[in-house]
Design an enzyme around this catalytic site. Structure first.
Site, PDB file in Angstrom:
ATOM      1  CB  SER A  29      55.776  89.001  39.733  1.00 28.64           C
ATOM      2  OG  SER A  29      55.880  89.410  41.086  1.00 28.64           O
ATOM      3  CG  HIS A  53      53.243  91.678  40.483  1.00 31.31           C
ATOM      4  ND1 HIS A  53      53.176  90.337  40.769  1.00 31.31           N
ATOM      5  CD2 HIS A  53      52.124  91.965  39.788  1.00 31.31           C
ATOM      6  CE1 HIS A  53      52.060  89.833  40.273  1.00 31.31           C
ATOM      7  NE2 HIS A  53      51.406  90.801  39.667  1.00 31.31           N
ATOM      8  CG  ASP A 105      48.524  88.539  38.721  1.00 35.32           C
ATOM      9  OD1 ASP A 105      47.320  88.417  38.422  1.00 35.32           O
ATOM     10  OD2 ASP A 105      49.142  89.612  38.616  1.00 35.32           O
TER      11      ASP A 105
END
Length: 362
Positions: A181, A208, A305
């Protein structure tokens, strides 16, 4: 060299220091007011050129740099690597009218090491939620361990038996899966550059990013990695020597095929991490297909995540490697995996790439 505009002394020792770099006096004034209105950030200096920023950083430390792209002399993209080095750990937030969703310069900035980007309205346009968005970006970068949503488990069953797969003696992996991310694009670039072009395993990437970024992101990865890279579509087959990236609007899951191969299935189901796309379903589904024959990698990113998915990989006998804190822009995601005890190694991105190239466990 004189610094343009203003230099400030933080009124509170606990305030994070921010350096503003923008050639527009109006834009600098707006951002100065936004930062000054918070109770946790303070403007350390506000300068009009990259050269002025480098001069300031030669003698001062800050935690954040707000950097415009279009500036006279040295532009923001060209100056970015030098500013990152001079900042000694300062996180660079690109704030520019060129940082629109899907813009090639946005992904380029992230690949060069920018922590995040924010679109800046042009002079005379309505600011709308710009101030709130700027503060939110700073707060998220300052609090990397705070997840964006609850971290409920995303898969209800631990895979127990993986389909049999051909095993090459001395080589322990058949697939590589990478989740990332904030700060992950730069780390991913370093990792892929450390993998030789003759490396033939399929590589799956969940980064992401909004869907509009993905075509340029995939094209850039293809150049960096010297191998084809595709944005995943439903039923995309995993092929040797290719990279597949999750689209920005769907999770990428893996299913076994009757002929012994594997393919991608896309899903829009909510994830426990609140991310779209999410790393968790990619890891968990690959663990159910490849079992111990997979390498799962978690790079820089906010939240957690990938932590639940890494647990499935670990329990299936696969290998989990995370980026080290020193090289991470944000150690939220890799740190969350490390905290679970599932990480087999904690390494820099380049070292992870070299490890993946050997197809051996650490």
């Amino acid at each position: 060299m004189a610094l343009a505009a203003h230099t400030f002394v933080p009124p509170e020792t606990g305030s994070a220091r921010v350096l503003i770099v923008d050639d527009s006096a109006v834009a600098r004034a707006v951002m100065e007011r936004i930062v000054a209105a918070t109770d946790r950030f303070v403007v350390a200096a506000s300068v009009s050129t990259a050269t002025g920023a480098l001069a300031f950083l030669a003698h001062n430390r800050v935690q954040f740099i707000l950097l415009d792209i279009e500036m006279p002399g040295i532009d923001g993209i060209t100056a970015l690597p030098d500013l990152i080095a001079a900042g000694q750990g300062a996180r660079v937030l690109i704030v520019s009218g060129q940082a629109s969703e899907g813009a090639s310069t946005t992904v380029q900035a992230l690949a060069l090491g920018a922590a995040d980007t924010l679109f800046k309205p042009a002079s005379g346009e309505r600011l709308g939620g710009f101030g709130a968005a700027l503060v939110d970006k700073l707060v998220r970068l300052a609090d990397p361990a705070v997840p964006r949503a609850s971290a409920a488990a995303t898969v209800s069953r631990v895979p127990t038996v993986a389909p049999s797969r051909p095993v090459v003696v001395g080589e322990e992996f058949d697939v590589v899966a990478i989740g990332a991310s904030t700060g992950g694009i730069h780390a991913l670039s370093q990792l892929l550059r450390a993998i030789p072009s003759e490396f033939r395993l399929p590589i799956l990437v969940t980064q992401h990013l909004p869907a509009s970024f993905m075509p340029y992101f995939a094209a850039q990865l293809a150049v960096i990695a010297s191998r084809p890279c595709d944005v995943a579509a439903d039923h995309t087959r995993l092929r040797p020597g290719r990279i597949v990236v999750a689209p920005g609007d769907a999770h990428m899951r893996c299913v076994a095929l009757p002929d012994g191969g594997a393919a991608i299935r896309l899903s829009g189901d909510p994830s426990g991490s609140g991310c779209m796309p999410s790393v968790d379903p990619m890891f968990a589904s690959l663990a159910s297909v490849f079992g111990s024959r997979m390498l799962a990698i978690v790079l820089s990113g906010m939240g957690r995540d990938g932590a639940d998915g890494a647990g499935y990989v670990h329990r299936a006998g696969g290998c989990v490697v995370v980026q080290d804190q020193a090289s991470s822009v944000v150690w939220g995601m890799p740190g969350a995996v490390a905290d679970t005890g599932c990480a087999d190694a904690i390494l820099s991105p380049a070292a992870i790439g070299r490890l993946a190239a050997t197809r051996q466990r650490p």
